[in-house]
Write a protein that holds these residues in place. Structure first.
Motif, PDB file in Angstrom:
ATOM      1  N   PRO A 458     -23.228 -27.515  17.865  1.00 11.97           N
ATOM      2  CA  PRO A 458     -22.673 -28.782  17.367  1.00 11.97           C
ATOM      3  C   PRO A 458     -22.438 -28.712  15.872  1.00 11.97           C
ATOM      4  N   THR A 459     -21.538 -29.522  15.393  1.00 13.16           N
ATOM      5  CA  THR A 459     -21.278 -29.621  13.960  1.00 13.16           C
ATOM      6  C   THR A 459     -21.196 -31.091  13.593  1.00 13.16           C
ATOM      7  N   ASP A 460     -21.084 -31.369  12.300  1.00 17.92           N
ATOM      8  CA  ASP A 460     -20.933 -32.754  11.868  1.00 17.92           C
ATOM      9  C   ASP A 460     -19.468 -33.163  11.866  1.00 17.92           C
ATOM     10  N   LEU A 461     -18.598 -32.302  12.414  1.00 11.77           N
ATOM     11  CA  LEU A 461     -17.192 -32.626  12.551  1.00 11.77           C
ATOM     12  C   LEU A 461     -16.951 -33.271  13.901  1.00 11.77           C
ATOM     13  N   ASP A 462     -15.677 -33.386  14.303  1.00  5.47           N
ATOM     14  CA  ASP A 462     -15.353 -34.063  15.552  1.00  5.47           C
ATOM     15  C   ASP A 462     -15.524 -33.173  16.766  1.00  5.47           C
ATOM     16  N   GLU A 463     -15.768 -31.899  16.550  1.00  5.94           N
ATOM     17  CA  GLU A 463     -15.743 -30.968  17.668  1.00  5.94           C
ATOM     18  C   GLU A 463     -16.836 -29.930  17.550  1.00  5.94           C
ATOM     19  N   TYR A 464     -17.503 -29.651  18.678  1.00  2.00           N
ATOM     20  CA  TYR A 464     -18.479 -28.580  18.712  1.00  2.00           C
ATOM     21  C   TYR A 464     -17.742 -27.242  18.721  1.00  2.00           C
ATOM     22  N   GLU A 465     -18.350 -26.223  18.114  1.00  2.52           N
ATOM     23  CA  GLU A 465     -17.713 -24.921  18.005  1.00  2.52           C
ATOM     24  C   GLU A 465     -18.120 -24.027  19.177  1.00  2.52           C
ATOM     25  N   VAL A 466     -17.129 -23.366  19.773  1.00  2.00           N
ATOM     26  CA  VAL A 466     -17.346 -22.470  20.906  1.00  2.00           C
ATOM     27  C   VAL A 466     -17.112 -21.034  20.442  1.00  2.00           C
ATOM     28  N   TYR A 467     -18.157 -20.220  20.495  1.00  2.00           N
ATOM     29  CA  TYR A 467     -18.072 -18.814  20.105  1.00  2.00           C
ATOM     30  C   TYR A 467     -18.076 -17.941  21.361  1.00  2.00           C
ATOM     31  N   VAL A 468     -17.344 -16.833  21.295  1.00  2.00           N
ATOM     32  CA  VAL A 468     -17.289 -15.896  22.417  1.00  2.00           C
ATOM     33  C   VAL A 468     -17.374 -14.472  21.881  1.00  2.00           C
ATOM     34  N   ILE A 469     -17.823 -13.574  22.740  1.00  2.00           N
ATOM     35  CA  ILE A 469     -17.690 -12.140  22.489  1.00  2.00           C
ATOM     36  C   ILE A 469     -16.666 -11.621  23.481  1.00  2.00           C
TER      37      ILE A 469
END
Length: 737
Positions: A458-469
């Motif tokens: 989660p972030t303090d922005l409008d969108e959670y960040e999705v990381y991938v390998i």
């Protein structure tokens, strides 16, 4: 022949199973898709192109599988951790954390084969990590480059059952200290007991050395009260001999562990508010806040696979799902009132469950079905319907990892065994369970690129960040890259900000203003601030491209006017001046790859990366370079237009459709992939080297379809441009004969 206008108003059923091709009686049939690839479903019903991925870094060892784990200290202090073979690296704010110019790294005990069996639970800046082959670790963070991974020293427990045999232990001394010995009257010790706790009489000790099966060296941590022989002893539950905890979570101010190799059905609760204190007050008066050890009794071995704290503590085992309660209504759990009741018999896989709202989504034992465990007041218990019942093909081959992105669309991502990333838009209160598949740009060997891990922070922005390998073959070698899926742009008004390429890198030139008027033949141009401009290169003023060979203070000198097929013109003071480029370097991660390009918001011919660079056909200020991917939507068979019962199986022809779009540029429509019609968005008034504004509204398309019995509609986007399909309105004729 019946002539009719049909309507496909939403796609909230997502991609449906091929086994449902004949179930046009289902209410979800018209809202479903035969294919939904690289598109996400909005809860409102629209199908929108997924954003591309931003390249961050190559993993430390591209030859070995690697895992991502989220670490959340606060909304502004969130990290992604790269766990590889006996190491950990850190990512923050879509970048890799560096120390001294190199990737920050700490060592870990976890081997490549063990990475996806790691379970974890976090409280503030401390994360507890469990694996059955390793002692529980505590990962602590005090700064971006200040991380420590230490073995947890549990206080006074947990222990196995108290000895009931005649075997005694005799201590060399009973007081606190090191170098003491414990001597047993029979063979009870093994070499793997080093590090194990032993409760003896009123105290406890840790084994520090092994001599033989009856003699060990210990550190007495709490005075045992007496050193004489006694049968009052217990061996520690966590050790290399019996295995360590496999699962961990927090619940009601307790740290909860579960499932060692020798005791796969046992749960261990810490003292309330004291996470590393496992003192169950054996032999004393039990208090409500004491530690708890509980073994689930069942007719079969139910190895615990996951722990999920919701309104109760959910325990997922290989044979069923259990809920942990206090004795009364909403009472806190204590050693004397704990109750564990079985709720269902599906059984879970060894993959952490995902809490979503009031439900727990878990992977069934065979790794094919994802079930939604939620409390149901009608049955006064938990029920677990199958979320993949209408799309059982979506998890083909099995799932290895799951992650939940709460904002903005409530999407659960799942990594499939074959490397495809599948996802479900999940809004139970709106009856939206829509599956979609995602195939990343590039290739691995002769097949698609492979997604191996996913994590969300989660972030303090409008969108959670999705990381991938993502694993690809790059220039003949296997490469694994950490990438982040770009955020959704809900106002696609700036065509230079589109992010629809995978493993993408961006170039954004600097800008300033013109300091004084210039004529169409001026060879020296004075800028307001030239400090960030290159010492030589090209600039753009209005529509004119100008080359320059030198820079002196704020003056650009040696200017050649009207470059790149543009016309020289006079410009007034205050006009915007952009640095533009024709060569882009820094693309070594895509060496040898054919890349797609978006230059100043307009598509650009593909290029092949050579020596980490590409040459553009036209100078541009804002450039996006990456691997192309195709977004594909294929509807189910149209069921409309018949005067005599259903139109299924009858000859029909769609001759025209109206497709309602939202902030879209560039899309193809047709009956199949070999007969696609590109919808025009650019008019003769739009320069070919400039982007055009996204379109919102209806586009009418003359359909290329012939008479057949199917009536499919295919929508495709291959360019690095946005696409959102709100609805489709086909017009067709059906032969009732």
């Amino acid at each position: 022949m019946a002539r009719v206008a049909a309507q496909l108003t939403n796609f909230t059923a997502g991609e449906l199973s091929p086994r449902l091709d004949g179930r046009n009686d289902l209410s979800k049939y018209p809202a479903g898709c035969k294919t939904l690839e690289n598109l996400v479903i909005y809860p409102h019903g629209a199908a929108a192109r997924r954003p591309g991925t931003q390249f961050i870094a190559e993993v430390k060892t591209s030859s070995a599988k690697t895992r991502l784990i989220p670490f959340e200290f606060s909304t502004t202090q969130t990290y992604i951790l790269e766990f590889g073979n006996q190491y950990m690296r850190v990512y923050k704010d879509k970048g890799q954390v560096l120390s001294g110019g190199s990737a920050f790294e700490i060592s870990t005990p976890y081997l490549t084969a063990e990475l996806f069996d790691i379970k974890f639970a976090q409280s503030a800046d401390v994360m507890y990590i469990t694996h059955p082959s390793h002692a529980t670790r505590k990962l602590s963070r005090t700064g971006h480059t200040s991380w420590t991974l230490a073995t947890v020293d549990f206080t006074n427990g947990p222990y196995l059952d108290t000895n009931i045999s005649t075997t005694t232990i005799t201590a060399s001394a009973h007081t606190v200290g090191t170098g003491r010995t414990f001597t047993a009257s029979s063979n009870i010790f093994v070499s793997t007991d080093v590090g194990r706790l032993i409760r003896f009489r009123d105290g406890y000790a840790k084994v520090t050395g092994f001599t033989n099966n009856q003699l060990v060296t210990v550190q007495i941590i709490k005075d045992t009260g007496s050193a004489s022989a006694s049968t009052d002893w217990s061996l520690g539950a966590f050790s290399d001999t019996t295995g360590h905890a496999s699962c961990v979570t927090f619940f009601e101010q307790r740290l909860v562990f579960a499932a060692t190799l020798n005791n796969p059905q046992t749960i261990y609760f810490s003292k309330s508010g004291d996470y590393e204190n496992m003192d169950a007050n054996i032999g004393g008066t039990v208090a409500d806040d004491d530690a708890i050890v509980y073994t689930i009794a069942s007719n079969q071995v139910n190895a615990i696979r996951f722990l999920s704290p919701t309104r109760t503590l959910i325990i997922g085992t290989a044979g069923g799902e259990f809920a942990v309660y206090g004795g009364g209504d909403n009472d806190a759990i204590t050693p004397t009132n704990i109750i564990i009741k079985k709720q269902s018999n599906y059984g879970g896989a060894n993959v952490d469950a995902v809490p979503v709202g009031n439900a727990t989504l878990f992977l069934q034992r065979a790794k094919r079905k994802i079930r939604e465990l939620a409390y149901n007041f009608d049955v006064d218990g938990y029920v677990a319907p199958d979320l993949t019942i209408l799309a059982e093909h979506i998890t083909k081959g099995g799932v290895t990892q799951m992650a939940y992105q709460e904002e903005p669309l409530s999407i659960v991502y799942a990594v499939r065994e074959d490397g495809e990333l599948v996802a479900v838009t999940y809004q139970r209160d709106q009856q939206v369970v829509a599956w979609h598949r995602h195939i990343f740009g590039g290739s691995f060997g002769t097949g698609n690129a492979v997604c191996e891990s996913v994590a969300v922070i989660p972030t303090d922005l409008d969108e959670y960040e999705v990381y991938v390998i993502v694993k690809r073959t790059i220039n003949g070698a296997t490469k694994r890259y950490v990438e982040v899926i770009n955020t959704f742009d809900f106002t696609e008004t700036d065509n230079t900000s589109f992010n629809y390429l995978d493993s993408q890198l961006n170039y954004d030139g600097v800008s300033t203003t013109l300091n004084g008027d210039i004529t169409n033949s001026a060879t020296t141009i004075t800028l307001t601030d030239a400090s960030s401009f290159n010492s030589s290169g090209k600039i753009k003023i209005g529509k004119e491209i100008i080359a320059y060979t030198g820079k002196s203070s704020n003056d650009l000198t040696g200017c050649t006017r009207g470059q790149n097929l543009t016309n020289a013109a006079a410009h007034t003071s205050g006009a915007t001046v952009d640095q533009v480029v024709e060569t882009l370097s820094g693309l070594t991660h895509l060496e040898g790859q054919t890349v797609s390009i978006l230059a100043d918001g307009a598509t650009h011919p593909t290029k092949t990366v050579s020596s980490g660079a590409i040459n553009l056909d036209r100078a541009a200020k804002k450039v996006k370079v990456g691997l192309a991917y195709t977004s594909l939507l294929q509807t189910m068979r149209i069921d409309a237009g018949s005067q005599n019962g259903t139109s299924q199986g009858k000859t029909k022809r769609i001759y025209e459709i109206t497709i309602r779009l939202f902030e879209t540029v560039g899309v193809e429509v047709g009956p199949d992939l070999n007969n696609m019609e590109r919808i025009p968005f650019r008019s003769s008034a739009n320069p070919m080297n400039e982007g055009i504004a996204p379109f919102t509204g209806d586009k009418e398309v003359e359909f290329r379809g012939n008479y057949d019995t199917d009536g499919f509609i295919v929508v495709r986007q291959t360019q690095p441009l946005p696409l959102t399909v709100l609805s489709v309105y086909p017009r067709l004729v059906t032969n009732d004969g």
